[in-house]
Design a protein around this motif. Structure first.
Motif, PDB file in Angstrom:
ATOM      1  N   LEU A  19      45.230  38.570 -73.347  1.00  0.00           N
ATOM      2  CA  LEU A  19      44.591  39.312 -74.439  1.00  0.00           C
ATOM      3  C   LEU A  19      44.781  40.812 -74.272  1.00  0.00           C
ATOM      4  N   LEU A  20      44.796  41.279 -73.037  1.00  0.00           N
ATOM      5  CA  LEU A  20      45.041  42.696 -72.775  1.00  0.00           C
ATOM      6  C   LEU A  20      46.384  43.113 -73.364  1.00  0.00           C
ATOM      7  N   ALA A  21      47.413  42.329 -73.149  1.00  0.00           N
ATOM      8  CA  ALA A  21      48.738  42.650 -73.687  1.00  0.00           C
ATOM      9  C   ALA A  21      48.718  42.671 -75.218  1.00  0.00           C
ATOM     10  N   PHE A  22      48.037  41.738 -75.833  1.00  0.00           N
ATOM     11  CA  PHE A  22      47.998  41.667 -77.292  1.00  0.00           C
ATOM     12  C   PHE A  22      47.242  42.852 -77.891  1.00  0.00           C
ATOM     13  N   TYR A  23      46.025  43.097 -77.415  1.00  0.00           N
ATOM     14  CA  TYR A  23      45.171  44.107 -78.042  1.00  0.00           C
ATOM     15  C   TYR A  23      45.492  45.534 -77.599  1.00  0.00           C
ATOM     16  N   ILE A  44      36.908  42.812 -70.375  1.00  0.00           N
ATOM     17  CA  ILE A  44      37.660  43.996 -70.790  1.00  0.00           C
ATOM     18  C   ILE A  44      37.030  44.459 -72.098  1.00  0.00           C
ATOM     19  N   ILE A  45      36.722  45.760 -72.173  1.00  0.00           N
ATOM     20  CA  ILE A  45      36.158  46.337 -73.388  1.00  0.00           C
ATOM     21  C   ILE A  45      37.185  47.318 -73.939  1.00  0.00           C
ATOM     22  N   MET A  46      37.575  47.117 -75.202  1.00  0.00           N
ATOM     23  CA  MET A  46      38.636  47.913 -75.825  1.00  0.00           C
ATOM     24  C   MET A  46      38.214  48.378 -77.207  1.00  0.00           C
TER      25      MET A  46
END
Length: 131
Positions: A19-23, A44-46
């Motif tokens: 999800l980090l890579a996607f968002y 992870i908060i984005m």
């Protein structure tokens, strides 16, 4: 003057790194915080600087999150400026994420839909939001 509340979307996942890579890499969000084993949860908060929203993705060994229940689970980003929209689409593609056909054909008329690794979908809509 009315204060606009901040909005946090929290969603469980089984794979924070995907999800980090996607968002972050695809959608262009900034990582505000990341932590491990806070009462048994990793997160992870984005978000985007100065935006009234952000996302928190959480993972725990207490349960399996699984995939999105339907293809109609959407987050829609309205990008009325064509250049800004085109840049967002190109960033998603450059990060390795290709558009998918929307379950609801409405979203394909003025936008593109991308599916994250958990099956949830983001629509980059090239129009204004109408209240």
């Amino acid at each position: 003057m009315m204060t606009i509340p901040k909005f946090r979307v929290v969603r469980p996942t089984d794979n924070l790194d995907a999800l980090l890579a996607f968002y972050r890499d695809g959608l262009g969000l900034t990582v505000f915080d990341r932590f491990q084993d806070h009462d048994g949860f990793d997160a992870i908060i984005m978000g985007q600087e100065n935006a009234p929203y952000h996302f928190a993705f959480t993972r725990t060994d207490k349960h399996q999150a699984g995939k999105a229940p339907t293809e109609e689970n959407l987050l829609v980003f309205y990008l009325p400026d064509h250049t800004e929209w085109e840049n967002a689409v190109n960033r998603m593609k450059a990060a390795g994420f290709l558009p998918v056909i929307s379950f609801n054909p409405y979203w394909d008329k003025k936008g593109l839909t991308f599916e994250d690794p958990d099956g949830y979908r983001i629509v980059l809509q090239q129009t204004d939001w109408l209240p």
